[in-house]
Design a protein around this motif. Structure first.
Motif, mmCIF file in Angstrom:
data_model
loop_
_atom_site.group_PDB
_atom_site.id
_atom_site.type_symbol
_atom_site.label_atom_id
_atom_site.label_comp_id
_atom_site.label_asym_id
_atom_site.label_seq_id
_atom_site.Cartn_x
_atom_site.Cartn_y
_atom_site.Cartn_z
ATOM 1 N N ILE A 1 41.860 36.671 41.642
ATOM 2 C CA ILE A 1 41.767 35.882 40.409
ATOM 3 C C ILE A 1 41.725 34.394 40.734
ATOM 4 C CG2 ILE A 1 42.968 35.276 38.272
ATOM 5 C CD1 ILE A 1 44.068 38.138 38.241
ATOM 6 N N TYR A 2 42.553 33.971 41.676
ATOM 7 C CA TYR A 2 42.570 32.554 42.059
ATOM 8 C C TYR A 2 41.225 32.117 42.628
ATOM 9 C CZ TYR A 2 43.815 28.343 44.650
ATOM 10 O OH TYR A 2 43.856 27.056 45.144
ATOM 11 N N LEU A 3 40.639 32.943 43.495
ATOM 12 C CA LEU A 3 39.351 32.592 44.093
ATOM 13 C C LEU A 3 38.249 32.558 43.044
ATOM 14 C CD1 LEU A 3 39.533 34.641 47.413
ATOM 15 C CD2 LEU A 3 39.852 32.188 47.114
ATOM 16 N N VAL A 4 38.307 33.463 42.061
ATOM 17 C CA VAL A 4 37.303 33.467 40.994
ATOM 18 C C VAL A 4 37.398 32.180 40.175
ATOM 19 C CG1 VAL A 4 36.674 34.577 38.822
ATOM 20 C CG2 VAL A 4 37.056 35.963 40.851
ATOM 21 N N ILE A 5 38.620 31.774 39.839
ATOM 22 C CA ILE A 5 38.807 30.568 39.028
ATOM 23 C C ILE A 5 38.330 29.329 39.773
ATOM 24 C CG2 ILE A 5 40.546 29.088 37.948
ATOM 25 C CD1 ILE A 5 42.158 31.594 37.324
ATOM 26 N N MET A 6 38.682 29.234 41.038
ATOM 27 C CA MET A 6 38.358 28.036 41.803
ATOM 28 C C MET A 6 36.887 27.966 42.196
ATOM 29 S SD MET A 6 40.941 26.228 41.792
ATOM 30 C CE MET A 6 42.607 26.436 41.188
ATOM 31 N N SER A 7 36.201 29.091 42.230
ATOM 32 C CA SER A 7 34.797 29.083 42.655
ATOM 33 C C SER A 7 33.826 29.017 41.490
ATOM 34 C CB SER A 7 34.502 30.346 43.476
ATOM 35 O OG SER A 7 34.699 31.515 42.687
ATOM 36 N N SER A 8 34.325 28.957 40.250
ATOM 37 C CA SER A 8 33.448 28.945 39.078
ATOM 38 C C SER A 8 33.066 27.515 38.728
ATOM 39 C CB SER A 8 34.138 29.605 37.887
ATOM 40 O OG SER A 8 34.454 30.954 38.180
ATOM 41 N N LEU A 9 31.825 27.340 38.299
ATOM 42 C CA LEU A 9 31.335 26.018 37.939
ATOM 43 C C LEU A 9 31.786 25.603 36.539
ATOM 44 C CD1 LEU A 9 27.697 26.190 39.365
ATOM 45 C CD2 LEU A 9 29.714 25.095 40.385
ATOM 46 N N ASP A 10 31.812 26.539 35.592
ATOM 47 C CA ASP A 10 32.261 26.244 34.238
ATOM 48 C C ASP A 10 33.068 27.423 33.716
ATOM 49 O OD1 ASP A 10 30.276 28.078 33.962
ATOM 50 O OD2 ASP A 10 29.069 26.946 32.543
ATOM 51 N N TYR A 11 33.650 27.234 32.527
ATOM 52 C CA TYR A 11 34.563 28.257 32.012
ATOM 53 C C TYR A 11 33.818 29.527 31.606
ATOM 54 C CZ TYR A 11 33.082 27.062 27.226
ATOM 55 O OH TYR A 11 32.367 26.864 26.083
ATOM 56 N N VAL B 1 35.015 33.168 32.930
ATOM 57 C CA VAL B 1 35.400 34.285 32.060
ATOM 58 C C VAL B 1 34.549 35.507 32.352
ATOM 59 C CG1 VAL B 1 35.486 35.054 29.661
ATOM 60 C CG2 VAL B 1 36.294 32.783 30.266
ATOM 61 N N HIS B 2 33.270 35.307 32.603
ATOM 62 C CA HIS B 2 32.381 36.432 32.925
ATOM 63 C C HIS B 2 32.840 37.137 34.208
ATOM 64 C CE1 HIS B 2 28.710 38.788 33.113
ATOM 65 N NE2 HIS B 2 28.506 38.361 34.354
ATOM 66 N N LYS B 3 33.177 36.368 35.225
ATOM 67 C CA LYS B 3 33.634 36.964 36.480
ATOM 68 C C LYS B 3 34.989 37.655 36.320
ATOM 69 C CE LYS B 3 31.237 33.803 39.647
ATOM 70 N NZ LYS B 3 31.436 32.760 40.702
ATOM 71 N N LEU B 4 35.887 37.052 35.533
ATOM 72 C CA LEU B 4 37.200 37.664 35.342
ATOM 73 C C LEU B 4 37.104 38.996 34.605
ATOM 74 C CD1 LEU B 4 39.362 34.545 34.376
ATOM 75 C CD2 LEU B 4 39.381 35.790 36.535
ATOM 76 N N LEU B 5 36.215 39.074 33.632
ATOM 77 C CA LEU B 5 36.056 40.332 32.902
ATOM 78 C C LEU B 5 35.390 41.396 33.773
ATOM 79 C CD1 LEU B 5 34.969 39.034 29.379
ATOM 80 C CD2 LEU B 5 37.219 39.857 30.102
ATOM 81 N N LYS B 6 34.568 40.977 34.717
ATOM 82 C CA LYS B 6 33.934 41.945 35.618
ATOM 83 C C LYS B 6 34.911 42.505 36.647
ATOM 84 C CE LYS B 6 29.890 41.509 37.303
ATOM 85 N NZ LYS B 6 28.702 40.998 38.038
ATOM 86 N N LEU B 7 36.065 41.879 36.809
ATOM 87 C CA LEU B 7 37.062 42.415 37.752
ATOM 88 C C LEU B 7 37.648 43.736 37.278
ATOM 89 C CD1 LEU B 7 39.057 39.187 38.713
ATOM 90 C CD2 LEU B 7 37.333 40.377 40.064
ATOM 91 N N ARG B 8 37.578 43.985 35.976
ATOM 92 C CA ARG B 8 38.140 45.202 35.386
ATOM 93 C C ARG B 8 39.594 45.387 35.821
ATOM 94 N NH1 ARG B 8 34.314 47.421 32.432
ATOM 95 N NH2 ARG B 8 32.134 47.181 33.098
#
Length: 321
Positions: free
Chosen positions: A71-81, A85-92
């Motif tokens: 989760i931390y890596l997804v948040i820090m590697s995202s360009l915008d919110y 959110v799209h990547k976090l929801l894909k983590l299932r």
């Protein structure tokens, strides 16, 4: 000769074992089969136990640590919110670990030097996509408010502004204010700073008049009664002074009206008690026997106010011849 015979005998026995079938004792084999049934069942049960899967419990929390890292890596590697959110929801994320995602967003927000609206937009989008995230963030608000004294000032400020953004955008319900008890005994310096920063963030997003109108909503008063107490004048006065000091005096108008009415009723009650005390007759009419005072006589230190009896007439001086 002895060695030759022994070698020949061994060769004969080996040849018989190689080319001849030994005689099988069928009766003995039948007895072994009939008497050894229990041992066979035992071995079968052991084989079945080995085939059953064993439940393994991971007490090292390795999976939880890996989830937080992801989760931390997804948040820090995202360009915008939106990408985040799209990547976090894909983590299932499993349903029983969704709270970890909410807490990781809040913790990442608190670690920043200054508040970043990026995290507020992430929380807002999650809450508006699925309402279950809204309930999780409301639960997080209760948890962080109860433990806010553990955080330093910078982290406290970021967390307060994060929840202020969620409340101002209606991402979470304003019913979560029911945990705020704005009294001198139920608040600490940390909780008062938290509420101050949260209210200022909501005021900057909504405006003072809109904020005051939302707090006057009749259907939500049951959730605001602990933050705007009207049960005791001292608690009401404390809440009025607090919100006035942070520039939100407009939201204290109902409390000021209540305090005025309560003060007036208290004065009327005291005047009625004094008037009743003045009209009540004394037990012995106009005599008071508390210090031996009766009528117009006072006997305290051998002193009497009653008129003294007349003495003998004065003797005239002798006349000179």
């Amino acid at each position: 000769m002895g060695r030759g015979r022994a070698k020949a005998k061994q060769t004969k026995v080996a040849r018989e074992l190689k080319y001849n079938t030994p005689q099988t004792d069928l009766e003995r084999l039948q007895q072994e089969l009939s008497g050894g049934g229990s041992s066979m069942r035992l071995s079968t049960d052991e084989d079945d136990d080995e085939d059953d899967p064993v439940a393994i419990q991971d007490r090292t929390e390795t999976n939880l640590v890996n989830l937080r890292r992801t989760i931390y890596l997804v948040i820090m590697s995202s360009l915008d919110y939106e990408e985040c959110v799209h990547k976090l929801l894909k983590l299932r994320v499993p349903e029983d670990q969704e709270m970890e995602l909410c807490q990781m967003v809040i913790e990442c927000c608190s670690q920043e030097r200054t508040y970043a609206k990026f995290y507020g937009h992430i929380g807002e989008r999650l809450c508006k996509v699925y309402r279950r995230w809204s309930a999780l963030y409301e639960q997080s608000f209760h948890t962080y408010y109860d433990t806010i004294h553990r955080y330093e000032t910078n982290r406290l400020r970021n967390i307060a502004r994060f929840f202020g953004a969620l409340l101002a955008t209606d991402s979470i319900s304003w019913a979560c204010f029911e945990v705020v008890h704005m009294t001198e005994d139920d608040t600490t310096s940390s909780s008062r700073i938290f509420i101050k920063i949260l209210m200022n963030e909501m005021q900057s997003l909504l405006g003072l008049r809109a904020l005051a109108a939302r707090f006057k909503e009749p259907s939500m008063q049951v959730y605001f009664q602990s933050m705007f107490p009207m049960d005791h004048p001292s608690d009401t006065r404390f809440s009025i002074n607090f919100f006035t000091s942070i520039g939100l005096g407009l939201v204290t108008e109902p409390m000021r009206d209540y305090l005025t009415v309560a003060t007036q009723r208290m004065l009327e009650r005291r005047e009625a008690e004094w008037a009743a005390g003045d009209r009540s007759p004394s037990p012995s009419g106009s005599s008071y026997t508390g210090s031996s005072y009766t009528g117009s006589s006072y006997t305290g230190s051998s002193y009497s106010r009653s008129p003294s009896p007349p003495g003998p007439p004065p003797v005239p001086p002798p006349q000179r011849s």
